[in-house]
Design a protein around this motif. Structure first.
Motif, PDB file in Angstrom:
ATOM      1  N   ALA A  37       0.744  -0.907  -0.012  1.00  0.00           N
ATOM      2  CA  ALA A  37       0.005  -0.019   0.081  1.00  0.00           C
ATOM      3  C   ALA A  37       0.897   1.311   0.067  1.00  0.00           C
ATOM      4  O   ALA A  37       2.033   1.167   0.664  1.00  0.00           O
ATOM      5  N   LEU A  50      -3.360   7.005  -6.316  1.00  0.00           N
ATOM      6  CA  LEU A  50      -4.045   6.263  -5.295  1.00  0.00           C
ATOM      7  C   LEU A  50      -3.395   5.057  -4.835  1.00  0.00           C
ATOM      8  O   LEU A  50      -2.964   4.458  -5.805  1.00  0.00           O
ATOM      9  N   PHE A  52      -4.388   2.165  -3.141  1.00  0.00           N
ATOM     10  CA  PHE A  52      -5.188   1.124  -2.933  1.00  0.00           C
ATOM     11  C   PHE A  52      -4.574  -0.132  -2.777  1.00  0.00           C
ATOM     12  O   PHE A  52      -3.525  -0.751  -3.579  1.00  0.00           O
ATOM     13  N   GLU A  53      -4.676  -0.630  -1.558  1.00  0.00           N
ATOM     14  CA  GLU A  53      -3.959  -2.030  -1.091  1.00  0.00           C
ATOM     15  C   GLU A  53      -4.466  -3.365  -2.304  1.00  0.00           C
ATOM     16  O   GLU A  53      -5.889  -3.325  -2.604  1.00  0.00           O
ATOM     17  N   ASN A  55      -3.347  -3.492  -5.236  1.00  0.00           N
ATOM     18  CA  ASN A  55      -2.730  -2.833  -6.444  1.00  0.00           C
ATOM     19  C   ASN A  55      -1.322  -2.912  -6.562  1.00  0.00           C
ATOM     20  O   ASN A  55      -0.505  -3.065  -5.346  1.00  0.00           O
ATOM     21  N   ASN A 132      -3.490  -0.762 -11.733  1.00  0.00           N
ATOM     22  CA  ASN A 132      -4.605  -0.942 -10.867  1.00  0.00           C
ATOM     23  C   ASN A 132      -5.016  -2.359 -11.104  1.00  0.00           C
ATOM     24  O   ASN A 132      -5.640  -2.795 -11.968  1.00  0.00           O
ATOM     25  N   GLY A 135      -8.382  -2.423  -8.044  1.00  0.00           N
ATOM     26  CA  GLY A 135      -9.177  -1.315  -7.760  1.00  0.00           C
ATOM     27  C   GLY A 135      -8.645  -0.089  -8.503  1.00  0.00           C
ATOM     28  O   GLY A 135      -7.594   0.022  -8.873  1.00  0.00           O
ATOM     29  N   SER A 136      -9.625   0.855  -8.965  1.00  0.00           N
ATOM     30  CA  SER A 136      -9.344   1.991  -9.797  1.00  0.00           C
ATOM     31  C   SER A 136     -10.004   3.220  -8.915  1.00  0.00           C
ATOM     32  O   SER A 136     -10.814   3.045  -8.195  1.00  0.00           O
ATOM     33  N   PRO A 137      -9.393   4.621  -9.090  1.00  0.00           N
ATOM     34  CA  PRO A 137      -9.878   5.596  -8.349  1.00  0.00           C
ATOM     35  C   PRO A 137     -11.411   5.508  -8.883  1.00  0.00           C
ATOM     36  O   PRO A 137     -11.837   5.237  -9.922  1.00  0.00           O
ATOM     37  N   SER A 148      -9.542  -1.455 -13.872  1.00  0.00           N
ATOM     38  CA  SER A 148      -8.490  -2.233 -13.211  1.00  0.00           C
ATOM     39  C   SER A 148      -8.396  -3.597 -13.968  1.00  0.00           C
ATOM     40  O   SER A 148      -9.417  -3.864 -14.755  1.00  0.00           O
TER      41      SER A 148
END
Ligand code: BTN
Length: 247
Positions: A37, A50, A52-53, A55, A132, A135-137, A148
């Motif tokens: 992360a 971003l 995101f854990e 990614n 991604n 997840g993506s923003p 993603s």
């Protein structure tokens, strides 16, 4: 510091900062660090990225001796990442949007931030790759379509699934940049087109033009409405596909 330093850590502010420190301590070419992360990830042109854990947040130390190849490192790194993903997931519709965005099914699924460093430990480039995976923003918070890898595949794919393949792919692509040169890399880059010749793009404050192709330093050549040719450099602009159809 030898041999190469390779490590996955739980979290950090930015893997690019850690890789920079590794390089300054003398970490050899190809050393990498990845975090599960990231709390203060950076994107191109001063944007944030971003954390995101799940990614991928990965930074690789690239020591390329010939300065004339340095502007090609972002493009070669994108090629290496795309090849690695294609090798693992052949069904993905993968493209590279100049200079080094990874597009999947027409939406951004990853990006690369290359930062040059020079100091007592010599000159090197930190290649920072964000993918991604899970997840993506939020789409409302960004100015382009995002996705993603998991979303595109319709099943889960995490950073742990792709990390080592991406490291290997980027190292290989940098090796072929050095050994085979920029013309060969330009041909390889052209195999992943998101901005083909003739496509209309926009940048800056309402500027528009049609893509001509890559210049000798990896810059994007465009023809503007006056008929003149202009060169766009990765460190200056973000290029968008115009709404209008390609000619
Ligand atoms: C972009 O704007 O498209 C580039 C995004 C690059 C993000 C990656 S994540 C790993 C590395 N560490 C950072 O702070 N940024 C890069």
């Amino acid at each position: 510091m030898d041999p190469a330093f390779n490590q996955v850590i739980d979290r950090c502010e930015s893997t690019n900062d850690l890789a920079r420190r590794l390089g300054e301590l003398g970490a050899p070419h190809g050393s990498w660090i990845s975090a599960r992360a990231q709390d203060a990830g950076r994107g191109r042109l001063g944007r944030s990225w971003l954390g995101f854990e799940g990614n991928l947040f990965l930074s690789i130390v690239a020591r390329i001796q010939e300065p004339r190849l340095w502007t090609w490192v972002p493009l070669a790194s994108a090629v290496g990442t795309a090849r690695a993903l294609r090798g693992r997931e052949p069904a993905l519709d993968l493209r590279i949007k100049w200079p080094n965005d990874l597009w999947v099914s027409g939406a951004k699924a990853g990006g690369i931030l290359c930062e040059g460093v020079s100091g007592a430990g010599g000159a090197f480039i930190v290649v920072g790759i964000g993918l991604n995976c899970v997840g993506s923003p939020d789409r409302s918070s960004v100015d382009q379509d995002v996705t993603s890898l998991s979303e595109a595949l319709g099943r889960g794919l995490t950073a742990d699934d792709v990390r080592l393949e991406v490291v290997a792919g980027v190292r290989e692509a940098l090796e072929s940049l050095v050994v085979d040169g920029t013309d060969a890399m330009a041909r390889e880059y052209a195999r992943w087109p998101a901005l083909e010749q003739g496509v209309e793009v926009s940048w800056g404050e309402g500027r528009r033009g049609h893509v001509i192709g890559l210049g000798s330093a990896g810059e994007l050549k465009v023809r503007v409405p006056s008929g003149a040719e202009e060169s766009l450099y990765a460190e200056d602009v973000k290029v968008r596909l115009s709404d209008r159809r390609p000619r």
